[in-house]
Motif scaffolding. Structure first.
Motif, PDB file in Angstrom:
ATOM      1  N   ALA A  20       0.829  -1.207   0.000  1.00  0.00           N
ATOM      2  CA  ALA A  20       0.000   0.000   0.000  1.00  0.00           C
ATOM      3  C   ALA A  20       0.863   1.256   0.000  1.00  0.00           C
ATOM      4  CB  ALA A  20      -0.938  -0.005   1.206  1.00  0.00           C
ATOM      5  N   ALA A  21       1.947   1.237   0.770  1.00  0.00           N
ATOM      6  CA  ALA A  21       2.834   2.400   0.820  1.00  0.00           C
ATOM      7  C   ALA A  21       3.495   2.645  -0.528  1.00  0.00           C
ATOM      8  CB  ALA A  21       3.895   2.202   1.901  1.00  0.00           C
ATOM      9  N   LEU A  22       3.921   1.579  -1.189  1.00  0.00           N
ATOM     10  CA  LEU A  22       4.570   1.725  -2.495  1.00  0.00           C
ATOM     11  C   LEU A  22       3.577   2.192  -3.552  1.00  0.00           C
ATOM     12  CD1 LEU A  22       6.797  -1.489  -2.478  1.00  0.00           C
ATOM     13  CD2 LEU A  22       7.530   0.856  -2.036  1.00  0.00           C
ATOM     14  N   GLN A  23       2.373   1.638  -3.519  1.00  0.00           N
ATOM     15  CA  GLN A  23       1.359   2.013  -4.486  1.00  0.00           C
ATOM     16  C   GLN A  23       0.938   3.474  -4.336  1.00  0.00           C
ATOM     17  OE1 GLN A  23       1.339  -0.271  -7.034  1.00  0.00           O
ATOM     18  NE2 GLN A  23      -0.878  -0.464  -6.977  1.00  0.00           N
ATOM     19  N   ALA A  24       0.975   3.979  -3.095  1.00  0.00           N
ATOM     20  CA  ALA A  24       0.515   5.341  -2.825  1.00  0.00           C
ATOM     21  C   ALA A  24       1.612   6.388  -2.998  1.00  0.00           C
ATOM     22  CB  ALA A  24      -0.053   5.416  -1.406  1.00  0.00           C
ATOM     23  N   THR A  25       2.811   5.968  -3.356  1.00  0.00           N
ATOM     24  CA  THR A  25       3.919   6.914  -3.515  1.00  0.00           C
ATOM     25  C   THR A  25       3.718   7.741  -4.781  1.00  0.00           C
ATOM     26  OG1 THR A  25       5.396   5.308  -2.471  1.00  0.00           O
ATOM     27  CG2 THR A  25       6.426   7.146  -3.609  1.00  0.00           C
ATOM     28  N   PRO A  26       3.618   9.057  -4.655  1.00  0.00           N
ATOM     29  CA  PRO A  26       3.346   9.877  -5.847  1.00  0.00           C
ATOM     30  C   PRO A  26       4.544   9.925  -6.802  1.00  0.00           C
ATOM     31  CG  PRO A  26       3.727  11.275  -3.929  1.00  0.00           C
ATOM     32  CD  PRO A  26       3.689   9.868  -3.421  1.00  0.00           C
ATOM     33  N   ASP A  27       4.223   9.942  -8.071  1.00  0.00           N
ATOM     34  CA  ASP A  27       5.222  10.160  -9.138  1.00  0.00           C
ATOM     35  C   ASP A  27       6.311   9.093  -9.168  1.00  0.00           C
ATOM     36  OD1 ASP A  27       3.888  12.585  -9.766  1.00  0.00           O
ATOM     37  OD2 ASP A  27       5.008  13.596  -8.161  1.00  0.00           O
ATOM     38  N   THR A  28       6.034   7.912  -8.620  1.00  0.00           N
ATOM     39  CA  THR A  28       7.035   6.831  -8.640  1.00  0.00           C
ATOM     40  C   THR A  28       6.345   5.520  -8.975  1.00  0.00           C
ATOM     41  OG1 THR A  28       8.263   7.968  -6.883  1.00  0.00           O
ATOM     42  CG2 THR A  28       8.885   5.695  -7.362  1.00  0.00           C
ATOM     43  N   ASP A  29       6.850   4.829  -9.983  1.00  0.00           N
ATOM     44  CA  ASP A  29       6.303   3.533 -10.376  1.00  0.00           C
ATOM     45  C   ASP A  29       7.311   2.457  -9.991  1.00  0.00           C
ATOM     46  OD1 ASP A  29       5.102   1.352 -11.481  1.00  0.00           O
ATOM     47  OD2 ASP A  29       5.296   2.003 -13.570  1.00  0.00           O
ATOM     48  N   PHE A  30       6.913   1.636  -9.022  1.00  0.00           N
ATOM     49  CA  PHE A  30       7.813   0.575  -8.561  1.00  0.00           C
ATOM     50  C   PHE A  30       7.612  -0.732  -9.325  1.00  0.00           C
ATOM     51  CE2 PHE A  30       7.565   3.333  -4.743  1.00  0.00           C
ATOM     52  CZ  PHE A  30       8.915   3.585  -4.585  1.00  0.00           C
ATOM     53  N   GLY A  31       6.738  -0.722 -10.337  1.00  0.00           N
ATOM     54  CA  GLY A  31       6.544  -1.920 -11.147  1.00  0.00           C
ATOM     55  C   GLY A  31       5.637  -2.961 -10.544  1.00  0.00           C
ATOM     56  N   LEU A  32       4.817  -2.579  -9.563  1.00  0.00           N
ATOM     57  CA  LEU A  32       3.934  -3.556  -8.916  1.00  0.00           C
ATOM     58  C   LEU A  32       2.676  -3.832  -9.736  1.00  0.00           C
ATOM     59  CD1 LEU A  32       4.226  -2.214  -5.271  1.00  0.00           C
ATOM     60  CD2 LEU A  32       5.161  -4.356  -6.140  1.00  0.00           C
ATOM     61  N   ALA A  33       2.269  -2.869 -10.552  1.00  0.00           N
ATOM     62  CA  ALA A  33       1.095  -3.024 -11.429  1.00  0.00           C
ATOM     63  C   ALA A  33      -0.149  -3.461 -10.656  1.00  0.00           C
ATOM     64  CB  ALA A  33       1.411  -4.031 -12.550  1.00  0.00           C
TER      65      ALA A  33
END
Length: 201
Positions: A20-33
Protein backbone atom coordinates in the motif's frame (compact mmCIF):
# COMPACT_ATOMS: atom_id res chain seq x y z
CA UNK A 1 -6.80 -13.43 17.27
CA UNK A 2 -3.37 -14.49 18.52
CA UNK A 3 -3.72 -18.21 17.80
CA UNK A 4 -1.10 -20.27 15.99
CA UNK A 5 -1.96 -18.52 12.73
CA UNK A 6 -0.73 -15.14 14.00
CA UNK A 7 2.71 -15.55 12.40
CA UNK A 8 1.22 -15.97 8.94
CA UNK A 9 -1.30 -13.16 9.55
CA UNK A 10 1.44 -10.74 10.60
CA UNK A 11 3.53 -11.59 7.53
CA UNK A 12 0.60 -10.99 5.19
CA UNK A 13 -0.25 -7.72 6.97
CA UNK A 14 3.35 -6.52 6.75
CA UNK A 15 3.36 -7.21 3.03
CA UNK A 16 -0.01 -5.45 2.63
CA UNK A 17 1.34 -2.34 4.36
CA UNK A 18 4.48 -2.26 2.23
CA UNK A 19 2.46 -2.77 -0.94
CA UNK A 20 0.00 0.00 0.00
CA UNK A 21 2.83 2.40 0.82
CA UNK A 22 4.57 1.73 -2.50
CA UNK A 23 1.36 2.01 -4.49
CA UNK A 24 0.51 5.34 -2.82
CA UNK A 25 3.92 6.91 -3.52
CA UNK A 26 3.35 9.88 -5.85
CA UNK A 27 5.22 10.16 -9.14
CA UNK A 28 7.03 6.83 -8.64
CA UNK A 29 6.30 3.53 -10.38
CA UNK A 30 7.81 0.58 -8.56
CA UNK A 31 6.54 -1.92 -11.15
CA UNK A 32 3.93 -3.56 -8.92
CA UNK A 33 1.10 -3.02 -11.43
CA UNK A 34 -1.43 -3.36 -8.60
CA UNK A 35 -0.41 -6.98 -7.88
CA UNK A 36 0.51 -7.62 -4.25
CA UNK A 37 2.14 -10.98 -5.08
CA UNK A 38 4.94 -9.10 -6.83
CA UNK A 39 6.23 -8.73 -3.28
CA UNK A 40 6.95 -12.41 -2.81
CA UNK A 41 7.17 -14.14 0.58
CA UNK A 42 9.81 -16.55 -0.73
CA UNK A 43 13.47 -16.38 0.16
CA UNK A 44 15.43 -13.93 -2.01
CA UNK A 45 17.78 -16.82 -2.71
CA UNK A 46 15.05 -18.79 -4.51
CA UNK A 47 14.54 -18.83 -8.26
CA UNK A 48 11.87 -16.12 -8.14
CA UNK A 49 9.23 -15.29 -10.71
CA UNK A 50 10.53 -12.78 -13.24
CA UNK A 51 7.69 -10.39 -12.29
CA UNK A 52 8.80 -10.24 -8.63
CA UNK A 53 9.81 -6.76 -7.50
CA UNK A 54 10.91 -7.60 -3.94
CA UNK A 55 11.06 -10.38 -1.38
CA UNK A 56 9.71 -10.12 2.16
CA UNK A 57 11.13 -13.18 3.89
CA UNK A 58 10.56 -14.31 7.47
CA UNK A 59 13.98 -15.72 8.25
CA UNK A 60 14.12 -15.94 12.05
CA UNK A 61 11.90 -16.37 15.11
CA UNK A 62 12.99 -15.50 18.61
CA UNK A 63 11.40 -15.33 22.06
CA UNK A 64 11.24 -11.84 23.53
CA UNK A 65 13.25 -12.23 26.73
CA UNK A 66 11.66 -9.21 28.45
CA UNK A 67 8.19 -10.78 28.31
CA UNK A 68 9.01 -14.30 29.44
CA UNK A 69 7.99 -15.95 32.70
CA UNK A 70 4.68 -14.11 33.05
CA UNK A 71 2.24 -15.20 35.73
CA UNK A 72 -0.99 -17.02 34.75
CA UNK A 73 -3.70 -14.61 33.59
CA UNK A 74 -7.06 -14.48 35.40
CA UNK A 75 -9.93 -15.15 33.03
CA UNK A 76 -11.96 -11.98 32.48
CA UNK A 77 -15.29 -13.79 32.64
CA UNK A 78 -14.46 -16.21 35.45
CA UNK A 79 -11.78 -14.72 37.75
CA UNK A 80 -11.27 -18.02 39.60
CA UNK A 81 -9.94 -19.53 36.34
CA UNK A 82 -6.51 -18.74 34.93
CA UNK A 83 -5.02 -18.87 31.44
CA UNK A 84 -1.47 -19.69 30.51
CA UNK A 85 0.34 -16.52 29.41
CA UNK A 86 1.04 -16.19 25.67
CA UNK A 87 4.37 -17.04 24.10
CA UNK A 88 6.03 -13.66 23.33
CA UNK A 89 7.75 -13.79 19.95
CA UNK A 90 9.73 -11.39 17.81
CA UNK A 91 9.84 -11.91 14.07
CA UNK A 92 12.75 -10.97 11.85
CA UNK A 93 12.22 -10.29 8.17
CA UNK A 94 14.50 -9.51 5.27
CA UNK A 95 13.10 -7.11 2.68
CA UNK A 96 15.10 -7.41 -0.53
CA UNK A 97 14.46 -5.61 -3.82
CA UNK A 98 15.19 -8.12 -6.58
CA UNK A 99 14.86 -6.06 -9.78
CA UNK A 100 17.63 -5.41 -12.29
CA UNK A 101 17.43 -1.61 -11.96
CA UNK A 102 19.48 -0.64 -8.91
CA UNK A 103 18.03 2.86 -8.88
CA UNK A 104 14.53 1.42 -8.40
CA UNK A 105 15.87 -1.05 -5.83
CA UNK A 106 17.28 1.77 -3.73
CA UNK A 107 14.05 3.74 -4.06
CA UNK A 108 12.18 0.69 -2.75
CA UNK A 109 14.46 0.46 0.29
CA UNK A 110 14.11 4.16 1.01
CA UNK A 111 10.32 4.11 0.75
CA UNK A 112 9.97 1.10 3.07
CA UNK A 113 12.29 2.73 5.61
CA UNK A 114 10.26 5.92 5.39
CA UNK A 115 6.95 4.11 5.83
CA UNK A 116 7.92 2.31 9.03
CA UNK A 117 9.57 5.45 10.36
CA UNK A 118 6.24 7.24 9.91
CA UNK A 119 4.08 4.28 11.04
CA UNK A 120 6.12 2.20 13.53
CA UNK A 121 3.17 0.28 15.00
CA UNK A 122 -0.13 -1.28 14.00
CA UNK A 123 -3.09 -2.77 15.88
CA UNK A 124 -5.02 -4.56 13.10
CA UNK A 125 -4.13 -7.70 11.18
CA UNK A 126 -6.24 -8.79 8.20
CA UNK A 127 -8.75 -6.10 9.18
CA UNK A 128 -9.22 -7.45 12.71
CA UNK A 129 -7.83 -6.07 16.00
CA UNK A 130 -4.83 -7.99 17.28
CA UNK A 131 -6.19 -7.95 20.84
CA UNK A 132 -4.17 -8.14 24.03
CA UNK A 133 -3.95 -11.95 24.38
CA UNK A 134 -6.37 -11.97 27.37
CA UNK A 135 -4.36 -9.23 29.06
CA UNK A 136 -0.97 -10.83 28.48
CA UNK A 137 0.29 -8.65 25.63
CA UNK A 138 0.13 -5.23 24.03
CA UNK A 139 -2.71 -4.71 21.53
CA UNK A 140 -0.18 -3.19 19.11
CA UNK A 141 2.82 -4.59 17.28
CA UNK A 142 5.96 -2.53 16.70
CA UNK A 143 8.04 -2.55 13.52
CA UNK A 144 11.55 -1.16 13.35
CA UNK A 145 14.63 -1.50 11.16
CA UNK A 146 16.83 -4.39 12.23
CA UNK A 147 20.14 -3.31 10.77
CA UNK A 148 22.42 -6.30 10.32
CA UNK A 149 26.20 -6.16 10.17
CA UNK A 150 28.04 -6.91 6.94
CA UNK A 151 29.25 -10.16 8.49
CA UNK A 152 25.70 -11.24 9.39
CA UNK A 153 24.47 -10.37 5.91
CA UNK A 154 27.36 -12.21 4.28
CA UNK A 155 26.56 -15.32 6.32
CA UNK A 156 22.90 -15.08 5.39
CA UNK A 157 23.53 -14.73 1.67
CA UNK A 158 26.03 -17.56 1.87
CA UNK A 159 23.27 -19.69 3.42
CA UNK A 160 20.97 -18.65 0.56
CA UNK A 161 23.68 -19.75 -1.90
CA UNK A 162 22.96 -16.55 -3.82
CA UNK A 163 24.91 -13.42 -4.76
CA UNK A 164 24.76 -10.65 -2.16
CA UNK A 165 22.04 -8.02 -2.51
CA UNK A 166 21.44 -4.91 -0.40
CA UNK A 167 18.58 -5.72 1.96
CA UNK A 168 16.66 -4.23 4.86
CA UNK A 169 16.06 -6.15 8.07
CA UNK A 170 12.75 -5.54 9.85
CA UNK A 171 11.95 -6.57 13.43
CA UNK A 172 8.32 -7.05 14.51
CA UNK A 173 7.61 -7.35 18.23
CA UNK A 174 5.96 -8.49 20.45
CA UNK A 175 3.85 -11.10 18.66
CA UNK A 176 1.83 -13.04 21.25
CA UNK A 177 0.99 -16.67 20.48
CA UNK A 178 -1.87 -17.69 22.77
CA UNK A 179 -1.89 -21.03 24.52
CA UNK A 180 -4.41 -23.58 23.23
CA UNK A 181 -4.94 -24.92 26.76
CA UNK A 182 -8.34 -23.80 28.14
CA UNK A 183 -8.48 -21.78 31.39
CA UNK A 184 -8.07 -23.87 34.52
CA UNK A 185 -8.54 -23.41 38.22
CA UNK A 186 -5.26 -22.87 40.04
CA UNK A 187 -4.62 -22.93 43.74
CA UNK A 188 -3.97 -19.46 45.11
CA UNK A 189 -1.29 -18.53 47.65
CA UNK A 190 -2.44 -16.43 50.58
CA UNK A 191 0.18 -14.17 52.14
CA UNK A 192 0.60 -14.41 55.92
CA UNK A 193 1.76 -11.72 58.34
CA UNK A 194 5.29 -13.12 58.53
CA UNK A 195 5.82 -12.73 54.79
CA UNK A 196 5.34 -16.41 54.05
CA UNK A 197 2.36 -17.91 52.33
CA UNK A 198 0.06 -20.88 52.44
CA UNK A 199 -1.74 -22.59 49.60
CA UNK A 200 -5.48 -21.94 49.62
CA UNK A 201 -7.46 -24.91 48.25
Amino acid sequence: MADFGILSHVTVELRRQIFAALQATPDTDFGLAGIVDRITLQSPGEDLDAAAVASLYLYHLDINQHCRNRQPLPDRALPDLFRRPPLPMQLRYLFTPVGDDETVNQLLLGRVLQHFHDFPSFADVSGRPIGDAFGGASPELRVKPDLLSLEQLAQMWNAFSAPYRVSLGLLVEVVAVDSAVPPERLRRVEELAGGLGKVVP
